[in-house]
Design a protein around this motif. Sequence first.
Motif, PDB file in Angstrom:
ATOM      1  N   UNK A 181       0.868  -1.288   0.111  1.00  0.00           N
ATOM      2  CA  UNK A 181       0.062   0.025   0.260  1.00  0.00           C
ATOM      3  C   UNK A 181       0.901   1.321   0.015  1.00  0.00           C
ATOM      4  N   UNK A 182       1.978   1.175  -0.574  1.00  0.00           N
ATOM      5  CA  UNK A 182       2.945   2.286  -0.750  1.00  0.00           C
ATOM      6  C   UNK A 182       2.256   3.607  -1.253  1.00  0.00           C
ATOM      7  N   UNK A 183       2.366   4.893  -0.341  1.00  0.00           N
ATOM      8  CA  UNK A 183       2.134   6.018  -0.836  1.00  0.00           C
ATOM      9  C   UNK A 183       2.838   6.404  -1.977  1.00  0.00           C
ATOM     10  N   UNK A 184       2.293   7.307  -2.937  1.00  0.00           N
ATOM     11  CA  UNK A 184       3.280   7.639  -4.048  1.00  0.00           C
ATOM     12  C   UNK A 184       4.076   9.017  -3.340  1.00  0.00           C
ATOM     13  N   UNK A 185       5.138   9.234  -3.155  1.00  0.00           N
ATOM     14  CA  UNK A 185       5.975  10.286  -2.842  1.00  0.00           C
ATOM     15  C   UNK A 185       7.192  10.554  -3.876  1.00  0.00           C
ATOM     16  N   UNK A 186       8.156   9.422  -4.065  1.00  0.00           N
ATOM     17  CA  UNK A 186       9.022   9.327  -4.777  1.00  0.00           C
ATOM     18  C   UNK A 186       8.847   8.317  -5.934  1.00  0.00           C
ATOM     19  N   UNK A 187       9.527   8.176  -7.027  1.00  0.00           N
ATOM     20  CA  UNK A 187       9.461   7.173  -7.908  1.00  0.00           C
ATOM     21  C   UNK A 187      10.210   6.161  -7.587  1.00  0.00           C
ATOM     22  N   UNK A 188      11.374   6.085  -6.883  1.00  0.00           N
ATOM     23  CA  UNK A 188      12.214   5.068  -6.292  1.00  0.00           C
ATOM     24  C   UNK A 188      11.286   4.748  -4.988  1.00  0.00           C
TER      25      UNK A 188
END
Length: 359
Positions: free
Chosen positions: A338-345
Amino acid sequence: MKRAPVVLGIESSCDETGAGLVREGRLLGHAVASSMDEHARFGGVVPEIAARAHVHAAAPVVRAALADAGLAMADIDAVAVTTGPGLSGALQVGVAAAKGLAYALGVPLYGVHHLAGHVAADTLEHGPLPDPCMVLIVSGGHTSLLLVRDLARDPIVHLGDTLDDAAGECFDKVARVFGLPYPGGPAVDRAAREGDPRAVAFPRPLTTRPEHRHTFSFSGLKTAAARWAEEHRAAGRPLPVADGAASLQEAVADVLTRKAVAACAEHGVGTLVIVGGVAANSRVRALARERCAAAGVELRVPPLRLCTDNGAMIAAVGDLLVRAGAEPAPLDVTVDPSAPLEYAALHPVASGPYQLAGR
Ligand code: KG4
Ligand code: ZN
């Protein structure tokens, strides 16, 4: 002179196993296997079936991508893999495959956010993204408006998300009620060709209050479409599926493009990029083209084969990270469903019993 690095990308977050090879922003070759048919009779993706299909497909898909590019395993200089978000078991198969390859080849490994992959997909067709650009991500699990600067270096600014269902989820669920096959999005798109988009006045959720201007909601629309179908069935009338599909598609396309173009104007951004599975929708594409032209905004939409999940888009992010000199992932990198989108990596690291002392 040494040639620029070749990056292998692996994607396995849902029901597609994808592998792609990218060098300096150029797609060299890719291959995708899908377990979609195995889920069809359940009306949705079954996580265990998806994970098992990835186990079977991972090696052949990587080999097929290499063959498509005319390259060998030894030509791979870095491996990028989706570490999240997505189905946990499905992600783990891709991450295990990527780790195995990176370790065996002695090349760096990069963990990539799936949605950043969707954004980067467009660069393989239309070149580097302008800084800044507005990105509308519309997939089966996500509907987000993002302000993107340098994808490999800068944080991604989330302007708004959906409060409930994603746009693709709305298509998939309503299609089921309409008796259309899974996946619903393409089926609605096909059925809508014969229908009248003005036949049913479906609601346009969250289009009035200024504080909701960047936010989406599709569950009310889904319910309205289901109720419309039930009313027909209860009255013993045949369901005019084509009209329902065209009207639903019109409502979704209207809301998505209206908000995205307004966000460009508000933030003074000259380019809109629409990515994700729903960017394949013919009405979303046509209405976006029309409204962007009227607003003087450049529109970029990847070709259909790069809109749905694939490995090339993950390789595209990996290639940007390699060229930006980003830190590779440690070999104990793990999945983040469920990773939030903060950085592309995205480099979540295993914790608990497997973590080495002192780290
Ligand atoms: O990006 P994607 O391949 O997978 C996710 O990460 O979710 O998006 C899949 C979604 C599904 O909901 C599917 O029904 C929708 O994209 N989709 C479409 C079309 N093609 C795929 N929705 C509307 N019209 C289409 N032509
Ligand atoms: Zn996706």
